[in-house]
Scaffold this active site. Structure first.
Site, PDB file in Angstrom:
ATOM      1  N   HIS A  31      12.062 -26.781   7.998  1.00  0.00           N
ATOM      2  CA  HIS A  31      12.716 -28.089   7.302  1.00  0.00           C
ATOM      3  C   HIS A  31      13.897 -28.402   7.433  1.00  0.00           C
ATOM      4  O   HIS A  31      14.726 -27.659   7.821  1.00  0.00           O
ATOM      5  CB  HIS A  31      12.478 -27.738   5.751  1.00  0.00           C
ATOM      6  CG  HIS A  31      12.634 -28.904   4.831  1.00  0.00           C
ATOM      7  ND1 HIS A  31      13.764 -29.579   4.453  1.00  0.00           N
ATOM      8  CD2 HIS A  31      11.585 -29.551   4.302  1.00  0.00           C
ATOM      9  CE1 HIS A  31      13.477 -30.557   3.656  1.00  0.00           C
ATOM     10  NE2 HIS A  31      12.443 -30.839   3.406  1.00  0.00           N
ATOM     11  N   GLU A  89       8.645 -35.612   9.142  1.00  0.00           N
ATOM     12  CA  GLU A  89       9.469 -35.876   7.955  1.00  0.00           C
ATOM     13  C   GLU A  89      10.749 -36.490   8.682  1.00  0.00           C
ATOM     14  O   GLU A  89      11.521 -35.926   8.915  1.00  0.00           O
ATOM     15  CB  GLU A  89       9.936 -34.867   7.069  1.00  0.00           C
ATOM     16  CG  GLU A  89       8.740 -33.821   6.317  1.00  0.00           C
ATOM     17  CD  GLU A  89       9.314 -33.252   5.260  1.00  0.00           C
ATOM     18  OE1 GLU A  89       8.553 -33.584   4.129  1.00  0.00           O
ATOM     19  OE2 GLU A  89      10.006 -32.507   5.291  1.00  0.00           O
TER      20      GLU A  89
HETATM   21  P1  PGA Z   1      11.151 -36.038  -0.706  1.00  0.00           P
HETATM   22  O1  PGA Z   1      11.314 -34.591   0.171  1.00  0.00           O
HETATM   23  O2  PGA Z   1       9.641 -36.183  -1.237  1.00  0.00           O
HETATM   24  O3  PGA Z   1      11.894 -35.649  -2.161  1.00  0.00           O
HETATM   25  O4  PGA Z   1      11.771 -37.208   0.213  1.00  0.00           O
HETATM   26  C1  PGA Z   1      10.260 -34.277   1.058  1.00  0.00           C
HETATM   27  C2  PGA Z   1      10.616 -33.185   1.773  1.00  0.00           C
HETATM   28  O5  PGA Z   1      11.812 -32.766   1.720  1.00  0.00           O
HETATM   29  O6  PGA Z   1       9.785 -32.154   2.092  1.00  0.00           O
END
Ligand code: PGA
Length: 255
Positions: free
Chosen positions: A94, A165
């Site tokens: 992440h 992401e």
């Molecule tokens: P968020 O986070 O939906 O708050 O943008 C997503 C993530 O970090 O997996």
């Protein structure tokens, strides 16, 4: 089926998690025939959440793990220890860990290998920062992260989830356009095809989008045939939001 994965991050005590899961179970069971729901609580909440989810059809995930099975690694938790709590999925790489805990591509690769060794499914997170994007390196960064995470890994008979992401979008409240998420999926698929020429991309690899997904925009991301689901942070902490997102996926897939 589409994935709806809740990443609770460092939120909710075990008592709060218990309350949350009880409410989620009340609301989303009817949608589980079309929604692969996964909840990733913090480590101290795993025991109670695991107990409550048992037999429910909602899967359990963890947010991180170490790459060794056991030993002198103070503060770390191994995939085997997580497996004992019926964890099926582990989020790896992440961006918050890459940035704040300085996790390198090499560490992420070792964690990926450890997750597969334990017979669990990694949710590999990849994505560019805003400055990488401004420098025009977006695709290069995504491809490089996928490639290094999978170094020395054979994907035969393994399940893998990859979440695109964009780092600058996480927690911003403003998701990217669907076209941009779809472009990232194509980049990721190309890397997988190059790495594994014999891989059946329709089986075993699922590609998700994450970054400010909520009940207002989930429709775009889960209607796209290129995306297999979403990884949700902030909005997953709100039981009504989470249930609404499950309902939207369910209704969309019925069309
Ligand atoms: P968020 O986070 O939906 O708050 O943008 C997503 C993530 O970090 O997996």
């Amino acid at each position: 089926m589409k994935y709806l994965i809740a990443n609770w991050k460092m939120n909710l005590t075990a008592a709060d998690s218990e309350e949350h899961v009880k409410l989620i179970l009340k609301n989303i069971i009817p949608y589980l025939s079309r929604v692969n729901a996964v909840i990733c609580p913090s480590f101290p909440s795993l025991a109670i959440v695991s107990e409550l989810l048992s037999g429910s059809g909602i899967a359990l995930g963890a947010q991180n793990c170490f790459w060794e099975e056991k030993g002198s690694f103070t503060g770390e938790v191994s995939p085997l220890m997580l497996k004992e709590f019926n964890v099926d999925y582990i989020i790896i790489g992440h961006s918050e860990r890459r940035q704040q805990l300085h996790e390198t591509d090499e560490m992420i690769n070792k964690k990926m290998q450890a997750v597969f060794r334990a017979g669990l499914t990694p949710i590999l997170c990849v994505g560019e920062t805003f400055s990488e994007r401004q420098l025009g390196r977006k695709d290069f960064v995504i491809a490089g992260q996928v490639e290094s995470a999978l170094k020395n890994i054979q994907l035969v008979n393994k399940k893998l989830l990859i979440a695109y992401e964009p780092v600058w979008v996480i927690g911003s409240g403003q998701a990217v356009k669907i076209e941009e998420a779809e472009h990232a999926v194509r980049v990721i698929k190309q890397v997988l095809i190059d790495l594994y020429p014999n891989l059946d991309l329709k089986n075993g690899v699922e590609i998700l989008y994450g970054g400010s997904v909520d009940s207002k925009n989930i429709n775009y991301f889960t209607s796209s045939p290129l995306l297999d689901g979403v990884l949700v942070g902030s909005a997953s902490l709100d039981v009504d939001e989470f249930s609404q997102m499950a309902k939207i996926i369910y209704e969309n897939l019925a069309k």
